[in-house]
Scaffold this motif. Sequence first.
Motif, PDB file in Angstrom:
ATOM      1  N   GLN A  17       0.843  -1.188   0.000  1.00 39.51           N
ATOM      2  CA  GLN A  17       0.000   0.000   0.000  1.00 39.51           C
ATOM      3  C   GLN A  17       0.884   1.246   0.000  1.00 39.51           C
ATOM      4  OE1 GLN A  17      -3.469  -0.510  -0.010  1.00 39.51           O
ATOM      5  NE2 GLN A  17      -2.753  -2.617  -0.247  1.00 39.51           N
ATOM      6  N   SER A  18       0.326   2.375  -0.387  1.00 36.55           N
ATOM      7  CA  SER A  18       1.053   3.642  -0.354  1.00 36.55           C
ATOM      8  C   SER A  18       1.556   3.901   1.063  1.00 36.55           C
ATOM      9  CB  SER A  18       0.131   4.773  -0.809  1.00 36.55           C
ATOM     10  OG  SER A  18       0.811   5.998  -0.780  1.00 36.55           O
ATOM     11  N   GLY A  19       2.810   4.284   1.191  1.00 38.52           N
ATOM     12  CA  GLY A  19       3.390   4.573   2.489  1.00 38.52           C
ATOM     13  C   GLY A  19       4.046   3.381   3.167  1.00 38.52           C
ATOM     14  N   ASP A  20       3.916   2.195   2.588  1.00 42.18           N
ATOM     15  CA  ASP A  20       4.525   1.003   3.172  1.00 42.18           C
ATOM     16  C   ASP A  20       6.036   1.004   2.983  1.00 42.18           C
ATOM     17  OD1 ASP A  20       2.317  -0.310   4.218  1.00 42.18           O
ATOM     18  OD2 ASP A  20       2.024  -1.592   2.469  1.00 42.18           O
ATOM     19  N   SER A  21       6.699   0.285   3.864  1.00 44.16           N
ATOM     20  CA  SER A  21       8.122  -0.030   3.739  1.00 44.16           C
ATOM     21  C   SER A  21       8.257  -1.477   4.207  1.00 44.16           C
ATOM     22  CB  SER A  21       8.962   0.883   4.627  1.00 44.16           C
ATOM     23  OG  SER A  21       8.682   0.630   5.990  1.00 44.16           O
ATOM     24  N   LEU A  22       9.392  -2.090   3.906  1.00 40.23           N
ATOM     25  CA  LEU A  22       9.585  -3.456   4.376  1.00 40.23           C
ATOM     26  C   LEU A  22       9.599  -3.510   5.898  1.00 40.23           C
ATOM     27  CD1 LEU A  22      12.152  -4.966   1.853  1.00 40.23           C
ATOM     28  CD2 LEU A  22       9.660  -5.140   1.858  1.00 40.23           C
ATOM     29  N   ARG A  40      14.337 -11.265   5.492  1.00 42.98           N
ATOM     30  CA  ARG A  40      13.564 -12.454   5.107  1.00 42.98           C
ATOM     31  C   ARG A  40      12.498 -12.084   4.063  1.00 42.98           C
ATOM     32  NH1 ARG A  40      10.086 -15.733   9.480  1.00 42.98           N
ATOM     33  NH2 ARG A  40      11.661 -14.752  10.782  1.00 42.98           N
ATOM     34  N   ILE A  41      11.807 -10.980   4.295  1.00 41.10           N
ATOM     35  CA  ILE A  41      10.800 -10.534   3.319  1.00 41.10           C
ATOM     36  C   ILE A  41      11.478 -10.136   2.015  1.00 41.10           C
ATOM     37  CG2 ILE A  41       9.038  -8.793   2.796  1.00 41.10           C
ATOM     38  CD1 ILE A  41       8.491  -8.668   5.853  1.00 41.10           C
ATOM     39  N   TYR A  42      12.549  -9.352   2.114  1.00 41.04           N
ATOM     40  CA  TYR A  42      13.235  -8.884   0.903  1.00 41.04           C
ATOM     41  C   TYR A  42      13.742 -10.048   0.060  1.00 41.04           C
ATOM     42  CZ  TYR A  42      16.615  -6.930  -2.271  1.00 41.04           C
ATOM     43  OH  TYR A  42      17.317  -6.625  -3.409  1.00 41.04           O
ATOM     44  N   ILE A  49      10.831  -7.051  -6.049  1.00 37.08           N
ATOM     45  CA  ILE A  49      11.264  -5.749  -5.538  1.00 37.08           C
ATOM     46  C   ILE A  49      12.398  -5.165  -6.369  1.00 37.08           C
ATOM     47  CG2 ILE A  49      12.316  -4.579  -3.561  1.00 37.08           C
ATOM     48  CD1 ILE A  49      10.829  -6.655  -1.784  1.00 37.08           C
ATOM     49  N   GLY A  50      13.328  -6.005  -6.783  1.00 32.40           N
ATOM     50  CA  GLY A  50      14.493  -5.524  -7.515  1.00 32.40           C
ATOM     51  C   GLY A  50      15.682  -5.354  -6.587  1.00 32.40           C
ATOM     52  N   PRO A  51      16.716  -4.664  -7.050  1.00 29.34           N
ATOM     53  CA  PRO A  51      17.976  -4.602  -6.294  1.00 29.34           C
ATOM     54  C   PRO A  51      17.953  -3.686  -5.077  1.00 29.34           C
ATOM     55  CG  PRO A  51      18.156  -3.295  -8.283  1.00 29.34           C
ATOM     56  CD  PRO A  51      16.827  -4.011  -8.352  1.00 29.34           C
ATOM     57  N   ASN A  52      16.960  -2.816  -4.942  1.00 30.93           N
ATOM     58  CA  ASN A  52      16.933  -1.870  -3.822  1.00 30.93           C
ATOM     59  C   ASN A  52      15.748  -2.174  -2.905  1.00 30.93           C
ATOM     60  OD1 ASN A  52      16.786   0.303  -2.072  1.00 30.93           O
ATOM     61  ND2 ASN A  52      17.287   1.816  -3.629  1.00 30.93           N
ATOM     62  N   PRO A  53      16.003  -2.713  -1.705  1.00 33.16           N
ATOM     63  CA  PRO A  53      14.897  -3.051  -0.808  1.00 33.16           C
ATOM     64  C   PRO A  53      14.143  -1.841  -0.281  1.00 33.16           C
ATOM     65  CG  PRO A  53      16.996  -3.356   0.292  1.00 33.16           C
ATOM     66  CD  PRO A  53      17.304  -3.048  -1.149  1.00 33.16           C
ATOM     67  N   ASN A  54      14.674  -0.646  -0.492  1.00 28.89           N
ATOM     68  CA  ASN A  54      13.987   0.568  -0.050  1.00 28.89           C
ATOM     69  C   ASN A  54      13.003   1.099  -1.082  1.00 28.89           C
ATOM     70  OD1 ASN A  54      15.375   0.765   2.472  1.00 28.89           O
ATOM     71  ND2 ASN A  54      17.173   1.388   1.313  1.00 28.89           N
TER      72      ASN A  54
END
Length: 66
Positions: A17-22, A40-42, A49-54
Amino acid sequence: MKIRSNLKSGDACYTVQSGDSLSKISQNFYGNQSADNVARIYYSNQATIGPNPNLISPGQKLYIPS
C-alpha cells in the motif's frame, strides 16, 4: 509472472500500500522491525522488488514467509 507453489501453512501474500516499507510490513506480520525479518521478506521477494529493498511500490504483491 512467477507462481509460487511452495507456500507453507502460515505463509501470507501482501499487496503493498502507499506509504509502506519493508520495515512496516515486518512490524505488521512479525511484531517487530528486526533486520533479520526485513531481510527475510526482501530475499523472498527480490525478483519482485528488484535490487533496492527501499524501493517498493503500491500494488506489488509480496510473499511473507512464516
